[in-house]
Design a protein around this motif. Structure first.
Motif, PDB file in Angstrom:
ATOM      1  N   THR A 174       0.797  -1.124   0.130  1.00  0.00           N
ATOM      2  CA  THR A 174       0.079   0.089   0.050  1.00  0.00           C
ATOM      3  C   THR A 174       0.920   1.096  -0.096  1.00  0.00           C
ATOM      4  N   THR A 175       1.646   1.259   0.828  1.00  0.00           N
ATOM      5  CA  THR A 175       2.779   2.542   0.754  1.00  0.00           C
ATOM      6  C   THR A 175       3.470   2.662  -0.253  1.00  0.00           C
ATOM      7  N   LEU A 176       3.736   1.469  -1.178  1.00  0.00           N
ATOM      8  CA  LEU A 176       4.520   1.516  -2.371  1.00  0.00           C
ATOM      9  C   LEU A 176       3.554   2.274  -3.280  1.00  0.00           C
ATOM     10  N   ASP A 177       2.476   1.779  -3.305  1.00  0.00           N
ATOM     11  CA  ASP A 177       1.222   2.449  -4.314  1.00  0.00           C
ATOM     12  C   ASP A 177       1.197   3.983  -4.146  1.00  0.00           C
ATOM     13  N   ASP A 178       1.116   4.060  -2.711  1.00  0.00           N
ATOM     14  CA  ASP A 178       1.129   5.906  -2.397  1.00  0.00           C
ATOM     15  C   ASP A 178       2.187   6.526  -2.848  1.00  0.00           C
ATOM     16  N   LEU A 179       3.444   5.765  -2.882  1.00  0.00           N
ATOM     17  CA  LEU A 179       4.464   6.297  -3.295  1.00  0.00           C
ATOM     18  C   LEU A 179       4.577   6.916  -4.692  1.00  0.00           C
ATOM     19  N   PHE A 336      -1.113   9.520   6.005  1.00  0.00           N
ATOM     20  CA  PHE A 336      -1.732   8.434   6.433  1.00  0.00           C
ATOM     21  C   PHE A 336      -1.432   7.136   5.786  1.00  0.00           C
ATOM     22  N   GLY A 337      -0.680   7.164   4.626  1.00  0.00           N
ATOM     23  CA  GLY A 337      -0.471   6.008   3.876  1.00  0.00           C
ATOM     24  C   GLY A 337       0.681   5.000   4.604  1.00  0.00           C
ATOM     25  N   ALA A 338       1.308   5.370   5.595  1.00  0.00           N
ATOM     26  CA  ALA A 338       2.206   4.290   6.206  1.00  0.00           C
ATOM     27  C   ALA A 338       1.843   3.830   7.512  1.00  0.00           C
ATOM     28  N   THR A 339       0.767   3.979   7.795  1.00  0.00           N
ATOM     29  CA  THR A 339      -0.067   3.411   9.019  1.00  0.00           C
ATOM     30  C   THR A 339      -0.593   1.961   8.724  1.00  0.00           C
TER      31      THR A 339
END
Length: 339
Positions: A174-179, A336-339
């Motif tokens: 999910t974090t990679l997608d946000d990046l 909030f993407g890292a939580t």
């Protein structure tokens, strides 16, 4: 009464006196005002390689080469991902992005551990307004492609700091997608790893100064900082950033250029300026309920939105997303993407 010298340049004798008179009521130092005027149509990023002991006025050749190379790669990658998100560019940099890099300049180094300014001139002719079509309509100036590149660069670097470096742990899918949504590419992360892993560099940082001629988003990043201790984590993140399978829906980022919210209707729409299939365009996004109410605040603060959905083309009305799967400010994905 004071005469106004309409045609004036820094080489003229009157320059210093005029700048001093402008700076006085602003309570700003004269050099600050002079720089702001000279850079009215230029976005400036100060890249800094720091080590309080080993770097003072000069820099080891390897560290200097790495800093210059990293700055170029970051701009080049960001200019490409600003035209369409990619987890890995793989040498396929866009031609318009390459033109932006060709026009960019490095300035003289500044005092500090080692500060290298990069100047990206904006196309003044592309900054324009829009007319109303008779509806309740609000609009902002067109965002030049050079600003889109520097904005993406700043937001992508901020995403790396907030979603990877600050949490200090391996990024999730999910974090990679946000990046990637924020404009981060494998090439950018690899370049950051290269500079912070260079001997004598304890910290890499960047400070952003936005061209005064173009009204800036109040939430645009001011600076980012990445310590050498994040080197291994950056290397791991770069390895994980591989092309992902194509989705049926598409994701876009861009500033709001129009907002329509009429009392007689239960829905409204915003138009974002973005890039689709390599071409600059505007996409209308239908909003209702809470998102429609929030859109007024997003518009007033010139937020960069993340929008995901299926794009349709309506003859005579352009591109639109009628049922967005996602609409939110880009900065919220970083928070909030890292939580």
């Amino acid at each position: 009464m004071v005469a106004i010298p309409w045609q004036l340049s820094p080489s003229d004798l009157q320059w210093d006196g005029v700048i001093s008179r402008i700076a006085a009521p602003l309570n700003e130092p004269t050099p600050t005002v002079a720089t702001a005027i000279r850079n009215a149509y230029i976005d400036v990023t100060d890249f800094r390689a720091a080590d309080d002991i080993l770097i003072e006025g000069t820099i080891p050749v390897e560290a200097g080469f790495s800093l210059i190379s990293t700055a170029r790669t970051i701009l080049r990658a960001s200019a490409t991902t600003s035209r369409g998100v990619r987890s890995q560019i793989g040498g396929n940099y866009s031609k318009p992005a390459e033109r932006i890099v060709e026009q960019a300049r490095f300035g003289h180094t500044k005092k500090g551990s080692y500060i290298l300014p990069m100047l990206v001139p904006l196309d003044a002719n592309s900054i324009r307004g829009k007319d109303s079509d008779g509806h309740q309509l609000f609009s902002y100036d067109h965002e030049p492609e050079e600003r889109r590149a520097t904005r993406t660069m700043a937001q992508a670097l901020t995403a790396v700091q907030q979603l990877v470096v600050d949490p200090g742990k391996e990024p999730s899918i999910t974090t990679l997608d946000d990046l990637v949504t924020a404009g981060v590419s494998r090439e950018m992360v690899a370049a950051l790893h290269d500079v912070v892993s260079t001997e004598a560099v304890s910290t890499f940082s960047a400070t952003f100064q936005w061209a005064a001629a173009l009204e800036s988003n109040s939430t645009l990043p001011k600076s980012v900082s990445i310590a050498a201790g994040a080197s291994d984590l950056l290397q791991l993140t770069a390895k994980k950033m591989r092309p992902s399978p194509k989705k049926q829906t598409e994701s876009f980022t861009g500033p709001i250029v129009q907002l329509r919210d009429e009392e007689s209707l239960t829905f409204g729409e915003v138009k974002i300026q973005t890039v689709r299939k390599g071409r600059s365009c505007e996409i209308a996004v239908f909003l209702a309920d809470d998102n429609l109410r929030k859109s007024h605040e997003w518009f007033s603060t010139k937020e960069t939105l993340v929008v995901e959905g299926e794009v349709t083309s309506v003859p005579g009305k352009g591109l639109r997303i009628t049922s967005p799967a996602r609409v939110q400010p880009l900065r919220e994905t970083m928070l909030f993407g890292a939580t």
